[in-house]
Write a protein that holds these residues in place. Structure first.
Motif, PDB file in Angstrom:
ATOM      1  N   GLU A 246      -5.860   0.866   5.030  1.00 38.10           N
ATOM      2  CA  GLU A 246      -4.988  -0.420   4.915  1.00 38.10           C
ATOM      3  C   GLU A 246      -5.781  -1.777   5.430  1.00 38.10           C
ATOM      4  O   GLU A 246      -5.913  -3.019   5.082  1.00 38.10           O
ATOM      5  CB  GLU A 246      -3.940  -0.174   5.992  1.00 38.10           C
ATOM      6  CG  GLU A 246      -3.118  -1.490   6.006  1.00 38.10           C
ATOM      7  CD  GLU A 246      -1.540  -1.084   6.794  1.00 38.10           C
ATOM      8  OE1 GLU A 246      -0.671  -1.512   6.383  1.00 38.10           O
ATOM      9  OE2 GLU A 246      -1.813  -0.336   7.885  1.00 38.10           O
TER      10      GLU A 246
ATOM     11  N   TYR B 221      -7.796  -1.505   0.937  1.00 36.47           N
ATOM     12  CA  TYR B 221      -6.630  -2.513   0.220  1.00 36.47           C
ATOM     13  C   TYR B 221      -7.021  -3.811   0.030  1.00 36.47           C
ATOM     14  O   TYR B 221      -6.696  -4.177  -1.004  1.00 36.47           O
ATOM     15  CB  TYR B 221      -5.405  -2.040   0.972  1.00 36.47           C
ATOM     16  CG  TYR B 221      -4.135  -2.433   0.009  1.00 36.47           C
ATOM     17  CD1 TYR B 221      -3.678  -2.074  -0.948  1.00 36.47           C
ATOM     18  CD2 TYR B 221      -3.444  -3.504   0.631  1.00 36.47           C
ATOM     19  CE1 TYR B 221      -2.704  -2.480  -1.696  1.00 36.47           C
ATOM     20  CE2 TYR B 221      -2.297  -4.136   0.026  1.00 36.47           C
ATOM     21  CZ  TYR B 221      -2.039  -3.523  -1.191  1.00 36.47           C
ATOM     22  OH  TYR B 221      -0.823  -4.119  -1.671  1.00 36.47           O
TER      23      TYR B 221
ATOM     24  N   LEU C  72       0.894  -1.364   0.134  1.00 36.36           N
ATOM     25  CA  LEU C  72      -0.047  -0.109  -0.054  1.00 36.36           C
ATOM     26  C   LEU C  72       0.967   1.259  -0.047  1.00 36.36           C
ATOM     27  O   LEU C  72       0.630   2.194  -0.606  1.00 36.36           O
ATOM     28  CB  LEU C  72      -0.846   0.004   1.246  1.00 36.36           C
ATOM     29  CG  LEU C  72      -1.918   1.204   1.411  1.00 36.36           C
ATOM     30  CD1 LEU C  72      -2.704   1.400   0.368  1.00 36.36           C
ATOM     31  CD2 LEU C  72      -2.573   1.132   2.678  1.00 36.36           C
TER      32      LEU C  72
END
Length: 484
Positions: free
Chosen positions: A175, A179, A65
């Motif tokens: 996150e 993601y 990420l």
């Protein structure tokens, strides 16, 4: 002398040379069989090899990420589109805007008053209660951020890290939630297909992407060079263990000895055939004078570089032309088709971008303008085929309310005394939401439905014909390779 006689005589000379030195022939059966091995051994002894290997320890098919957001790449366009489809684009835009703000603050390209004005603009856009692109942060974080932007001593200089806490909060949300979903979405599959079919694909993109590595391992087993791949994977595991210090020095030494005894020593069962100088260097690195020192992270760097170059030169081009690689692409295409079918069954929510950002909006538009990824076309076609997909971003409660009203719901009576259903209720009819006069003509309404259904059937038939031709092509290639 004819060509065939010269060829025959050269073969006799080669046979005589091999018979005179059987040990040398045995050694050349490993990595030394390649004529450029000696040059690789000399070049790999330089001190720049660790840094060059470090630049290869990543895959553009599966970025982290951090690399996806903060390093220049063309995959960011796909991630932005995915975030817009999930109504989370404000989180990403906030992180990018804060990154630009902190960069300008570090470089001191603006005055203190301008920095405070820019910081307040970001705060009112993302963090204030009435923000247009609200980030759901805690009130404590909101108050702390505002106090860092406007210090109590009436200073016009904001804290350069005033948005750090809010940015970390938004980053954790992306996150944890966004993601992982992106990695399994059609947007990421589209990018992988673009990368796999481009001329920019390299071996490290395959080695550090688990899904692609599985196909490469299958190809290496078929072509009988699986020991080189296993050696590379063992070295990479040892390197990561050394860098992260996941195990103690004694265990690291034992792991290094296992790799040495398996692939490098003269009695190794899967001996790769490295020369004496390289073998001695590895031995000295493993057997450190200090007992608790353990092997260093660059113990196998020289051998890793040689193996990587051989894989890149000799086997990677053949892998790209193999049936296994074509199957890898076809599997991704099948996954993409399944994802597209799933997209048509659920609403795709988007958030319109705002041009009042301090600089990152321009960055997003600039980076996405050269390339319009395939998911954009897919989304637009899905919206045409499924009028229930709306770009107005209704909330979840609004969606539930609309579905609960049903088709036979409240409407109004027009001047002619006819009952007209409310267009906001029936989201499955795009004509109702654009023009009420269209709904007053039932013949035209039915004609539009039939025409839309025919277009959808035509698209499905075209997709089926394409899939059939693609499968036939792969089958023919497989048959040709079997005949050869």
């Amino acid at each position: 002398m004819s060509f065939f006689r010269r060829f025959s005589s050269s073969n006799k000379e080669k046979t005589r040379d091999r018979s005179q030195s059987r040990n040398r022939s045995e050694i050349l059966s490993g990595v030394q069989q390649w004529p450029y091995y000696r040059d690789l051994a000399i070049e790999s002894g330089h001190c720049t090899i660790p840094s060059e290997l470090a630049s290869l320890r990543h895959s553009r098919l599966n970025r982290s990420l951090y690399n996806l957001v903060y390093t220049p790449n063309d995959e960011l366009n796909y991630f932005i589109l995915y975030m817009e489809s999930c109504s989370l684009s404000s989180y990403l835009k906030f992180i990018l805007d804060v990154h630009v703000f902190e960069k300008l603050t570090r470089e001191s390209q603006t005055k203190n008053t301008d920095q405070q004005t820019s910081a307040l603009a970001l705060f009112h856009r993302y963090l204030s209660i009435d923000a247009n692109y609200l980030i759901p942060i805690d009130d404590e974080i909101r108050r702390t951020t505002l106090s860092l932007i406007c210090p109590s001593n009436n200073s016009t200089t904001p804290d350069p890290h005033c948005f750090r806490t809010a940015r970390e909060y938004a980053w954790s949300l992306i996150e944890q939630d966004a993601y992982p979903g992106y990695l399994s979405s059609a947007y990421h599959v589209n990018y992988q297909l673009k990368m796999l079919t481009s001329n920019e694909l390299q071996l490290h993109d395959i080695l550090y992407n688990n899904s692609s590595l599985a196909y490469f391992i299958e190809f290496s087993e078929q072509e009988k060079f699986i020991d080189l791949v296993r050696f590379w994977l063992a070295i990479e595991h040892f390197y990561q263990s050394t860098i992260n210090r996941m195990i103690d020095s004694q265990t690291l030494t034992e792991n290094a000895l296992n790799i040495y005894e398996q692939y490098i020593s003269l009695q190794a069962p899967a001996r790769l055939g490295f020369d004496d100088a390289i073998r001695a260097r590895v031995e000295c690195s493993i057997c450190q004078p200090e007992i608790d020192a353990g092997p260093s992270s660059d113990t196998f760097d020289q051998t890793a570089w040689i193996v990587y170059v051989i894989l890149q030169r000799e086997y990677f081009p053949r892998f790209l032309q193999s049936v296994i690689f074509y199957r890898h692409i076809s599997d991704l295409m099948l996954k993409l088709r399944n994802e597209d079918t799933a997209l048509t069954s659920r609403p795709i929510k988007t958030i319109e971008s705002d041009t009042t950002s301090i600089n990152s909006d321009n960055l997003i538009q600039t980076s996405s303008s050269p390339l319009l990824p395939p998911p954009t076309t897919t989304t637009q076609s899905n919206r045409q085929r499924n009028p229930s997909v709306s770009s107005s971003c209704p909330s979840i409660n609004q969606d539930v309310g609309i579905k609960s009203k049903g088709k036979f719901s409240m409407g109004y009576i027009d001047p002619l005394g006819r009952f007209i259903r409310d267009p906001d209720v029936d989201t499955y009819d795009s004509a109702l939401s654009s023009n009420r006069k269209t709904t007053s003509n039932p013949i035209q309404f039915i004609a539009n439905l039939v025409r839309n259904e025919q277009e959808e059937l035509a698209q499905e038939e075209a997709a089926a014909r394409f899939a059939e031709s693609f499968i036939n092509e792969i089958t023919n290639m497989t048959a040709n390779l079997d005949n050869q």
